[in-house]
Scaffold this active site. Structure first.
Site, PDB file in Angstrom:
ATOM      1  N   ARG A 179      -8.741  -8.126  -0.706  1.00  0.00           N
ATOM      2  CA  ARG A 179      -7.314  -8.243  -0.404  1.00  0.00           C
ATOM      3  C   ARG A 179      -6.943  -7.414   0.823  1.00  0.00           C
ATOM      4  O   ARG A 179      -7.362  -6.273   0.937  1.00  0.00           O
ATOM      5  CB  ARG A 179      -6.474  -7.776  -1.607  1.00  0.00           C
ATOM      6  CG  ARG A 179      -6.316  -8.838  -2.652  1.00  0.00           C
ATOM      7  CD  ARG A 179      -5.683  -8.312  -3.894  1.00  0.00           C
ATOM      8  NE  ARG A 179      -4.447  -7.557  -3.673  1.00  0.00           N
ATOM      9  CZ  ARG A 179      -3.638  -7.176  -4.648  1.00  0.00           C
ATOM     10  NH1 ARG A 179      -3.923  -7.494  -5.901  1.00  0.00           N
ATOM     11  NH2 ARG A 179      -2.547  -6.498  -4.394  1.00  0.00           N
ATOM     12  N   ARG A 199       1.413   1.690  -1.628  1.00  0.00           N
ATOM     13  CA  ARG A 199       1.626   0.983  -2.910  1.00  0.00           C
ATOM     14  C   ARG A 199       1.703   1.992  -4.063  1.00  0.00           C
ATOM     15  O   ARG A 199       2.492   1.830  -4.986  1.00  0.00           O
ATOM     16  CB  ARG A 199       0.512  -0.044  -3.134  1.00  0.00           C
ATOM     17  CG  ARG A 199       0.674  -1.254  -2.212  1.00  0.00           C
ATOM     18  CD  ARG A 199      -0.584  -2.083  -2.120  1.00  0.00           C
ATOM     19  NE  ARG A 199      -0.995  -2.625  -3.390  1.00  0.00           N
ATOM     20  CZ  ARG A 199      -2.262  -2.900  -3.706  1.00  0.00           C
ATOM     21  NH1 ARG A 199      -3.234  -2.666  -2.847  1.00  0.00           N
ATOM     22  NH2 ARG A 199      -2.544  -3.392  -4.875  1.00  0.00           N
TER      23      ARG A 199
HETATM   24  P1  AMP Z   1      -0.075  -6.908  -7.029  1.00  0.00           P
HETATM   25  O1  AMP Z   1      -1.006  -8.056  -6.927  1.00  0.00           O
HETATM   26  O2  AMP Z   1       0.654  -6.870  -8.345  1.00  0.00           O
HETATM   27  O3  AMP Z   1      -0.709  -5.592  -6.672  1.00  0.00           O
HETATM   28  O4  AMP Z   1       1.083  -7.172  -5.928  1.00  0.00           O
HETATM   29  C1  AMP Z   1       0.771  -7.221  -4.545  1.00  0.00           C
HETATM   30  C2  AMP Z   1       2.020  -6.996  -3.732  1.00  0.00           C
HETATM   31  O5  AMP Z   1       2.980  -8.039  -3.993  1.00  0.00           O
HETATM   32  C3  AMP Z   1       2.779  -5.700  -4.046  1.00  0.00           C
HETATM   33  O6  AMP Z   1       2.229  -4.591  -3.350  1.00  0.00           O
HETATM   34  C4  AMP Z   1       4.177  -6.060  -3.567  1.00  0.00           C
HETATM   35  O7  AMP Z   1       4.276  -6.006  -2.160  1.00  0.00           O
HETATM   36  C5  AMP Z   1       4.313  -7.526  -3.977  1.00  0.00           C
HETATM   37  N1  AMP Z   1       4.861  -7.637  -5.351  1.00  0.00           N
HETATM   38  C6  AMP Z   1       4.211  -8.056  -6.472  1.00  0.00           C
HETATM   39  N2  AMP Z   1       5.016  -8.040  -7.545  1.00  0.00           N
HETATM   40  C7  AMP Z   1       6.221  -7.607  -7.105  1.00  0.00           C
HETATM   41  C8  AMP Z   1       7.473  -7.349  -7.736  1.00  0.00           C
HETATM   42  N3  AMP Z   1       7.635  -7.529  -9.060  1.00  0.00           N
HETATM   43  N4  AMP Z   1       8.496  -6.909  -6.962  1.00  0.00           N
HETATM   44  C9  AMP Z   1       8.355  -6.741  -5.625  1.00  0.00           C
HETATM   45  N5  AMP Z   1       7.198  -6.931  -4.980  1.00  0.00           N
HETATM   46  C10 AMP Z   1       6.122  -7.359  -5.690  1.00  0.00           C
END
Ligand code: AMP
Length: 212
Positions: A161, A172
């Site tokens: 990623r 993050r």
């Molecule tokens: P993840 O795969 O859950 O680590 O999400 C990757 C990225 O997507 C995060 O770092 C955020 O930029 C965005 N993202 C995912 N879920 C959310 C959410 N519920 N609210 C806002 N941004 C999100």
């Protein structure tokens, strides 16, 4: 069963939700995964989301809530039960989710806070590789695929990623403590919170969740 998985990036939400989907038939809705598919399909939502995701920032509440509300309207999701991975990530999103569930006449069973020391999270994120098709997750050091670059489950190519690079990972993690830690308190106050030790292997975390 209707669950939410909350935890910092790299805690293992994706791996555990895949187990819950395979074994209990729960439908996994991962907001991050949905955004990545929108980016790949070059939609307007994808273009907007990418501007935030590439810096490790949260996508604004409005579009995120609308996107998840649309998925949660699917009758199959309501019928089979679901596990939300990565949503809600802010108290605003948690309040919106309450309203969506209330409108469907359903309740949340548990909000699971997956907890690990930060050094473990950072180690898990460096070396993380995912499948482009089925979402299976590997780690080049601790859980490599049998053939390099190829998914064991569906033979599709694996990828690293973009937002797993160290400076984005730091942002993050910071965002988790600022925006998402209050969501844990929110569910503590509503009595739905369950804390699990996610520092061991995914099977132990899965067992702790299903036992409860
Ligand atoms: P993840 O795969 O859950 O680590 O999400 C990757 C990225 O997507 C995060 O770092 C955020 O930029 C965005 N993202 C995912 N879920 C959310 C959410 N519920 N609210 C806002 N941004 C999100």
């Amino acid at each position: 069963m209707r669950l939410i998985l909350i935890g910092p990036p790299g805690v293992g939400k994706g791996t555990v939700s895949a187990l819950l989907q395979q074994r209990l038939g729960l439908i996994t809705l991962s907001s991050g995964e949905i955004f990545r598919r929108e980016i790949e399909a070059e939609t307007d939502l994808g273009r907007l989301a990418q501007r935030y995701i590439q810096h490790g920032e949260l996508v604004p509440n409005g579009v995120t809530i609308e996107m998840m509300a649309k998925r949660l309207r699917d009758p199959a999701v309501v019928r089979h039960g679901f596990v939300l991975d990565g949503f809600p990530r802010t108290v605003k999103q948690a309040e919106a989710l309450d309203e969506i569930l209330f409108n469907h006449g359903i309740d949340l069973d548990k909000a699971v806070s997956m907890e690990v020391p930060e050094d473990i999270v950072v180690a898990r994120l460096s070396g993380r590789i995912g499948c482009t098709k089925c979402g299976a997750i590997y780690n080049s050091a601790s859980h490599p695929p049998k053939r390099e670059g190829i998914c064991d489950v569906c033979n599709s190519p694996l990828f690293v990623r973009d937002d797993d690079k160290p400076e984005t990972v730091r942002e993050r993690i910071r965002s988790f403590w600022t925006n998402t830690a209050p969501v844990i308190e929110y569910y503590e106050s509503t009595g739905s919170l369950m804390r699990v030790d996610a520092s061991k292997d995914p099977e132990s975390t899965y067992a702790a969740i299903t036992a409860a």
